[in-house]
Structures are given as C-alpha cells and as structure tokens.
Design a protein around this motif. Structure first.
Motif, PDB file in Angstrom:
ATOM      1  N   PRO A  80     -19.967  16.484  10.799  1.00 48.96           N
ATOM      2  CA  PRO A  80     -20.333  17.813  10.303  1.00 48.96           C
ATOM      3  C   PRO A  80     -21.068  18.681  11.324  1.00 48.96           C
ATOM      4  N   ASN A  81     -21.631  18.060  12.350  1.00 47.16           N
ATOM      5  CA  ASN A  81     -22.351  18.831  13.361  1.00 47.16           C
ATOM      6  C   ASN A  81     -21.509  19.122  14.597  1.00 47.16           C
ATOM      7  N   ILE A  82     -20.211  18.924  14.466  1.00 47.29           N
ATOM      8  CA  ILE A  82     -19.295  19.199  15.572  1.00 47.29           C
ATOM      9  C   ILE A  82     -18.203  20.155  15.107  1.00 47.29           C
ATOM     10  N   VAL A  83     -17.910  21.164  15.915  1.00 47.19           N
ATOM     11  CA  VAL A  83     -16.739  22.006  15.709  1.00 47.19           C
ATOM     12  C   VAL A  83     -15.918  21.965  16.992  1.00 47.19           C
ATOM     13  N   VAL A  84     -14.606  22.039  16.860  1.00 48.57           N
ATOM     14  CA  VAL A  84     -13.747  21.864  18.030  1.00 48.57           C
ATOM     15  C   VAL A  84     -12.806  23.044  18.201  1.00 48.57           C
ATOM     16  N   ALA A  85     -12.509  23.353  19.459  1.00 45.04           N
ATOM     17  CA  ALA A  85     -11.531  24.393  19.762  1.00 45.04           C
ATOM     18  C   ALA A  85     -10.146  23.899  19.372  1.00 45.04           C
ATOM     19  N   ALA A  86      -9.324  24.809  18.855  1.00 43.68           N
ATOM     20  CA  ALA A  86      -8.030  24.414  18.301  1.00 43.68           C
ATOM     21  C   ALA A  86      -7.015  24.045  19.372  1.00 43.68           C
ATOM     22  N   THR A  87      -7.140  24.637  20.559  1.00 37.11           N
ATOM     23  CA  THR A  87      -6.131  24.419  21.585  1.00 37.11           C
ATOM     24  C   THR A  87      -6.773  24.037  22.921  1.00 37.11           C
ATOM     25  N   GLU A  88      -5.947  23.532  23.810  1.00 36.26           N
ATOM     26  CA  GLU A  88      -6.402  23.289  25.178  1.00 36.26           C
ATOM     27  C   GLU A  88      -6.463  24.638  25.902  1.00 36.26           C
ATOM     28  N   VAL A  89      -7.644  25.027  26.328  1.00 39.62           N
ATOM     29  CA  VAL A  89      -7.861  26.388  26.822  1.00 39.62           C
ATOM     30  C   VAL A  89      -7.444  26.549  28.282  1.00 39.62           C
ATOM     31  N   HIS A  90      -7.590  25.511  29.086  1.00 40.67           N
ATOM     32  CA  HIS A  90      -7.272  25.582  30.520  1.00 40.67           C
ATOM     33  C   HIS A  90      -8.001  26.741  31.198  1.00 40.67           C
ATOM     34  N   PHE A  91      -9.270  26.872  30.871  1.00 41.46           N
ATOM     35  CA  PHE A  91     -10.048  27.958  31.470  1.00 41.46           C
ATOM     36  C   PHE A  91     -10.496  27.623  32.888  1.00 41.46           C
ATOM     37  N   PHE A  92     -10.953  26.412  33.099  1.00 47.46           N
ATOM     38  CA  PHE A  92     -11.551  26.048  34.387  1.00 47.46           C
ATOM     39  C   PHE A  92     -10.540  25.534  35.410  1.00 47.46           C
ATOM     40  N   TRP A  94      -7.043  26.722  35.416  1.00 48.84           N
ATOM     41  CA  TRP A  94      -5.985  27.699  35.674  1.00 48.84           C
ATOM     42  C   TRP A  94      -6.616  29.006  36.129  1.00 48.84           C
ATOM     43  N   ASP A  95      -6.327  29.403  37.347  1.00 49.28           N
ATOM     44  CA  ASP A  95      -6.922  30.618  37.918  1.00 49.28           C
ATOM     45  C   ASP A  95      -6.646  31.847  37.054  1.00 49.28           C
ATOM     46  N   GLU A  96      -5.444  31.931  36.497  1.00 49.42           N
ATOM     47  CA  GLU A  96      -5.079  33.109  35.703  1.00 49.42           C
ATOM     48  C   GLU A  96      -5.918  33.235  34.438  1.00 49.42           C
ATOM     49  N   ASN A  97      -6.482  32.116  33.953  1.00 49.09           N
ATOM     50  CA  ASN A  97      -7.392  32.170  32.809  1.00 49.09           C
ATOM     51  C   ASN A  97      -8.836  32.356  33.268  1.00 49.09           C
ATOM     52  N   GLY A 101     -12.783  35.607  32.562  1.00 42.64           N
ATOM     53  CA  GLY A 101     -14.222  35.594  32.344  1.00 42.64           C
ATOM     54  C   GLY A 101     -14.679  34.826  31.118  1.00 42.64           C
ATOM     55  N   LEU A 102     -16.006  34.610  31.064  1.00 45.48           N
ATOM     56  CA  LEU A 102     -16.594  33.798  30.000  1.00 45.48           C
ATOM     57  C   LEU A 102     -16.476  34.415  28.620  1.00 45.48           C
ATOM     58  N   ASP A 103     -16.467  35.739  28.547  1.00 46.33           N
ATOM     59  CA  ASP A 103     -16.323  36.366  27.227  1.00 46.33           C
ATOM     60  C   ASP A 103     -14.965  36.028  26.617  1.00 46.33           C
ATOM     61  N   TRP A 104     -13.931  36.005  27.451  1.00 46.91           N
ATOM     62  CA  TRP A 104     -12.602  35.612  26.968  1.00 46.91           C
ATOM     63  C   TRP A 104     -12.624  34.159  26.523  1.00 46.91           C
ATOM     64  N   TYR A 105     -13.255  33.305  27.318  1.00 48.98           N
ATOM     65  CA  TYR A 105     -13.363  31.882  26.993  1.00 48.98           C
ATOM     66  C   TYR A 105     -14.089  31.701  25.663  1.00 48.98           C
ATOM     67  N   ARG A 106     -15.186  32.392  25.493  1.00 49.53           N
ATOM     68  CA  ARG A 106     -15.967  32.292  24.256  1.00 49.53           C
ATOM     69  C   ARG A 106     -15.149  32.757  23.052  1.00 49.53           C
ATOM     70  N   SER A 107     -14.323  33.745  23.244  1.00 50.94           N
ATOM     71  CA  SER A 107     -13.540  34.295  22.128  1.00 50.94           C
ATOM     72  C   SER A 107     -12.543  33.293  21.562  1.00 50.94           C
ATOM     73  N   LEU A 108     -12.235  32.238  22.315  1.00 50.57           N
ATOM     74  CA  LEU A 108     -11.295  31.225  21.859  1.00 50.57           C
ATOM     75  C   LEU A 108     -11.980  30.055  21.157  1.00 50.57           C
ATOM     76  N   MET A 109     -13.295  30.114  21.072  1.00 49.62           N
ATOM     77  CA  MET A 109     -14.037  29.033  20.418  1.00 49.62           C
ATOM     78  C   MET A 109     -14.161  29.304  18.910  1.00 49.62           C
ATOM     79  N   PRO A 110     -14.331  28.250  18.117  1.00 50.39           N
ATOM     80  CA  PRO A 110     -14.498  28.424  16.671  1.00 50.39           C
ATOM     81  C   PRO A 110     -15.898  28.952  16.351  1.00 50.39           C
TER      82      PRO A 110
END
Length: 309
Positions: A80-92, A94-97, A101-110
């Motif tokens: 109950p104290n864990i939430v998980v991102a739905a997909t593999e983000v490949h932020f760190f 993949w250069d194109e991701n 920036g971090l705001d985009w990365y954060r927007s993909l989190m639950p």
C-alpha cells in the motif's frame, strides 16, 4: 456522472494524506468507471485524488533486462505504500527522452500520497553508459533496485524474447547456437551476452552510488519463492511489512507464481514465462565457462555470491 461520483467519494473519505481504503462503494465505482483497477497504474489523467501529486521516483528498478523486472514491479505494487509507473519510461538511457527534462519525466509518474514511494522500472538503465550519472545528477541519495539471474539463463531468455517477437512479426529467425557461436568460438559481441556481464556494468554504477544504495534481488529465487526476496526489499526501502504469503499462488499451467491482491488474482503477461529452447550442452558449457570469471568478480564487488553456474 461517474467522474463526479468518484470525486465525491474521494473528498468524503480522504483524511490527512492517508491512502483511501478500499470499501464496497469504492469497489463498485471501480467496476463502473474503470478507475483505480490497479492502484498505481490506471489513474485517469483527468482525476487527481485530493492530497496527491505526481513525484519524481524515490526508487528505480534499473535492470536487468530479462532478469525479472516486471515480476518484481508487479509484486511490489501489492504494497500500500508503493505506487508504480505504468510503463518503462527510458528517461535516463534514451537521449530523445532525457532532453525533455524532469518535468516531462514527472508527468509520467502516478499520483501518490506523501507516505508512498514512487517506483519506476526501465531494465535498460543497468547497461546504459549514461544512466548512472544522469540518475545521480537527479538524486544522489536515491535507492536503486537491481534484479539479476543466472547470466546464461538470462542470455537464453533474451534470445527467446527476440525469437518470439520476430516470429510474431513474420521475420526470419536463427537458432540460438547459430547466433552464440561464430567460426567455432563464442560470439562475445552478441548483445545478449554483453548484457550478462554484470561486473562490467556494476562497475559503472559504483562510480556514482555506494553499494548500500543498491539492493540486489535474486531473480532465480524470486520466481521460486517470492516472499523472502520481497521482504528484503521492504526492509531496504524502510517500509512496514505488508506483503504476505497469501498474496501469491502457484499457477500450475503457467509454471510460476501469480498475484492475489485487493480481492483480485492476476498473472504476468502471457509473454512472460515462455518456454526456452533446448540448448546444446557444449554451447552451455562454453557460456558457463565464459561467465564464471565475470561472476566471481561481480561477487567480490557486491560482497555476495549467488547460485549461478
């Protein structure tokens, strides 16, 4: 109307940042509107539960590919104290991701409450040359989870995934032995073999993180007996013990453990647990021999040994 019902329910039941408890009304609403069917992955983009926010992950599952990362993530999602991102983000990795920036990365989190840990998993991070430094730049004190399995088994599993993907795409396929052996010698340039050189990749991570920030999950043990490995993760993350043996049951048809949580039962995707090809014993011995020195070096690096060939 369903949106208003959910919003009203959340407003009525929310208390001081505590996660909303499951109840008959909420379960009814779940089934009617399809919201929160998995507590972490299916928050509607339009629904922000009161008292929650999207946050940068406090923990990342960094790999390894075909090591059991999806199973680990799904099993941790019981807590109950864990939430998980739905997909593999490949932020760190993949250069194109990363340039987004971090705001985009954060927007993909639950959405999460203050007492919950957000976890993202991208298996490609472990073997990425850029990921260790980039993650360190984001949060030098972050906790990392790394799930590993016998390197030879991982190579075969890697091949199996690519094999089935090519079959389903009606592309030509090669036998495992024809890829792994070139001109009578082990093809050490094969990407699947490169990914199993755990000592090579770990060395890069230890340049940026202390060993006590990286918890290694034994992937071979996780699939045979999940609970002890998950309890170690709970302790590593300083979480109360909430995952229990009753959360798992062995599926005889699939040949691995499935999950029982919130009154529902679910197994990993059908692409998981596919049968591996039978590999020539001589080729297996060549792989075992090649990885043996790398494994020994890895054991010394992490001060722990594993039951690998």
């Amino acid at each position: 109307m369903a949106f208003l019902l959910v919003s009203a329910y959340l407003l009525l039941t929310h208390t001081q940042g505590a996660p909303v408890q499951n109840g008959p009304l909420l379960e009814t609403l779940k089934s009617q509107v399809g919201l929160f069917s998995n507590k972490s992955e299916h928050y509607s983009a339009q629904v922000r539960p009161p008292g929650t926010s999207r946050r940068i992950p406090q923990t990342i599952i960094i790999g390894v590919r075909k090591g059991g990362t999806r199973a680990l993530l799904e099993m941790l999602d019981i807590h109950p104290n864990i939430v998980v991102a739905a997909t593999e983000v490949h932020f760190f990795d993949w250069d194109e991701n990363y340039v987004k920036g971090l705001d985009w990365y954060r927007s993909l989190m639950p959405f999460s409450y203050g007492n919950q840990i957000t976890i993202e998993k991208t298996p490609g991070y472990f073997t990425s040359p850029q990921a260790p430094e980039r993650i360190h730049d984001m949060n030098s004190s972050i906790k990392l989870l790394l799930i590993l399995r016998d390197p030879t088994e991982r190579v075969i599993s890697d091949y199996t995934q690519v094999y089935y993907n090519r079959v389903e795409s009606h592309k030509p396929v090669q036998l495992f032995e024809d890829i792994v052996i070139k001109n009578g010698a082990l093809n050490t340039k094969y990407k699947a073999i490169q990914r199993s050189l755990y000592d090579v990749h770990m060395e890069k991570w230890l340049k940026h993180f202390s060993l006590n920030q990286i918890h290694i999950v034994d992937g071979n043990t996780l699939i045979k007996d999940p609970l002890p490995e998950l309890q170690k993760v709970e302790r590593f993350l300083n979480l109360p013990s909430r995952i229990m043996s009753s959360n798992f049951y062995f599926n005889q048809t699939k040949g691995f453990y499935c999950i029982r949580s919130d009154g529902r039962e679910r197994c990993l995707h059908e692409s998981k647990g596919r049968p591996h090809p039978l590999v020539n014993n001589t080729v297996l011995e060549q792989l075992y021999s090649y990885f043996r020195e790398h494994n020994a070096k890895f054991y010394r690096m992490v001060n722990h040994s594993f039951d690998w060939h």
